[in-house]
Design a protein around this motif. Structure first.
Motif: not given
Lengths: 417, 100
Positions: A324-331
């Motif tokens: 849902x939040x690809x932006x967080x996939x390196x978190x």
């Protein structure tokens, strides 16, 4: 006890902050109390606070096997909302939100209640229909909730992926703007301070091993690691351990204890302005004031008292979040933990008298107890003080499992609570 | 991740292959019509929720598909034993922790 205000802060700043007094004493048990509350979480401490403040019952002890607020109060994901389907639940949770709104002023303690809104995402036609039904039901009950289009969802929560190509496309969302978060530790601390100020003893690191009863069946007191303590009334608010405590008084409850897991990321700058829940993919996320992403996972499939839970669930949760939040996939995730939650068959709580005279129970909050803290504490204190339920918690009896008058949020709740 | 021994397959496999199915040895009433409300409540809703050794059912969902029973310590999450459904409860005193 020092009252917290700008003047006190300034005075202590000039004194090198040496003038602050302790917020509550670490009490030792007396021989006898009017009311003993088992469990020093938000619900138990809150009940002690309202007993003292609203009902004038101050000869009260709150006893915990560990430290204050060290159970599920300090382990939840701090979400507050009241968009439940059924009338009974809506009344109870909205009562809690009413109290949340003024809690910092009430306690003279900043619980950091933040009305940042809870957005529930719909990913398929069934979600859209059921959320629309929820919105109508909520509005009839005076609970705010409204429908957002995908673009409005994106405007409200910019990190959201509303691409039509997403594996689980966003078809809209239900937004409760009055919902939000609070600092969970501060809730326990604020209630503890307010209760102690009015004479309540808070006894930590003292396990209650059994509830003792008189020959006539009524409650006599509790056996603890520090010996027997006499009490006119005993109120159990022990979350995942409620059934083991209540069994010692021969009261069997329809509860099963499961580990519920959560995790947080490393802290980052503010990026996530609200709370987002997605039932279909099981994602549940917000950002703390410290900057960590706070992610709720689910309950493990098996009952347990281990306060850990298994990794397969975490893998599932993180997969949903990055979808849902690809932006967080390196978190990077910092830590994960588990709390033991007591789940009822209908997924609604029990705030109730029991067949034992003088014994009361507040339990069965399952995966959603934090949001209810002030409301549960307030109505539970009423029930204990008056020996009869407050109108708001009257439907939440333990007898409903015998009569069949269930409050079936298991099927209806907008979520995993 | 739990490692669970399926007594039918005679293999110890990861939890992801299995589905938990609640407390074991709950007997359906032979004559449902004669049951009181109290008995129905007990049958449907009241569970041991044991802290310690717990008799429970599992299903080898992504394997043989069959149900079996297990004894697990709910504090350590270790399995004490697993055994086929329909066999009597094993005696707790004979079980040693760690056997899977």
């Amino acid at each position: 006890m020092t009252r917290f205000n700008a003047f006190a802060l300034l005075k202590n700043a000039l004194n090198g902050h040496k003038g602050w007094t302790e917020q509550w004493p670490d009490s030792q048990p007396k021989k006898e109390y009017d009311v003993i509350i088992v469990g020093a979480g938000g619900h138990g401490l809150g009940a002690a606070y309202y007993l003292a403040k609203q009902h004038g019952i101050t000869n009260v002890a709150v006893i915990d096997k560990g430290w204050l607020g060290g159970g599920n109060t300090g382990r939840n994901t701090t979400i507050i909302r009241s968009n439940y389907l059924y009338d009974e639940s809506a009344r109870l949770f909205d009562h809690a939100v009413d109290l949340w709104e003024n809690l910092s002023q009430e306690l003279n303690y900043n619980v950091m209640y933040s009305r940042r809104g809870v957005l529930m995402l719909a990913h398929n036609v069934h979600d859209v229909q059921s959320f629309t039904r929820h919105i109508h039901a909520n509005r009839l009950n005076g609970v705010d909730n409204r429908w957002l289009t995908p673009q409005e969802c994106k405007d409200y929560c910019p990190p959201l992926n509303i691409s039509a190509n997403a594996r689980y496309p966003v078809m809209g969302g239900a937004l409760q703007e009055r919902a939000g978060t609070a600092r969970h530790d501060a809730v326990a601390w604020g209630y503890a301070r307010g209760a102690a100020e009015r004479g309540v003893d808070i006894i930590q690191n003292c396990a209650v091993t059994a509830i003792r009863r008189n020959a006539d069946g009524s409650v006599a007191g509790v056996e603890t690691a520090k010996g027997f303590i006499k009490a006119k009334k005993v109120a159990v608010s022990a979350a995942g351990h409620t059934s083991t405590v209540m069994q010692t008084a021969d009261v069997r409850l329809p509860l099963e204890s499961y580990p519920l897991q959560a995790l947080v990321s490393e802290p980052v700058k503010p990026i996530f302005p609200c709370v987002v829940m997605s039932n279909a993919v099981h994602a549940y996320i917000s950002q703390s004031d410290k900057g960590e992403l706070v992610i709720g996972s689910g309950t493990d499939q098996y009952t347990s008292y281990s306060q850990r839970g298994g990794l397969p669930l975490i893998e599932h949760t993180v997969a949903a979040i990055t979808e849902v939040f690809p932006i967080f996939n390196r978190m990077r995730m910092l830590r994960k933990w588990g709390g033991i939650v007591d789940v009822t068959p209908d997924r609604s709580a029990i705030i109730s008298k029991t067949p034992v005279q003088g014994l009361y129970v507040n339990c069965g909050w399952g995966t959603g107890g934090f949001k209810a803290t002030p409301g549960a504490a307030h109505t539970f204190a009423w029930t204990v003080a008056k020996d009869e339920p407050h109108p708001i918690n009257a439907p939440f009896t333990m007898e409903r499992f015998r009569t069949g008058r269930l409050i079936d949020e298991a099927a209806a709740a907008a979520v995993a609570h | 991740m739990l490692l669970i021994h399926c007594p039918h397959c005679e293999e110890t496999l990861p939890e992801a292959e299995f589905a938990y199915a609640g407390q074991a040895h709950i007997v359906r009433p032979a004559d449902p019509m004669s049951q009181t409300d109290e008995q129905w409540e007990e049958f449907l809703f009241i569970r041991e929720n044991a802290k310690g050794a717990h008799y429970e059912r599992w299903r080898h969902l992504h394997g043989c598909g069959r149900f079996f029973n297990a004894v697990r310590d709910t504090v350590s999450d270790r399995f004490l034993t697993t055994y086929p459904s329909g066999t009597p409860r094993p005696d707790l005193s004979t079980l040693t922790e760690g056997k899977a």
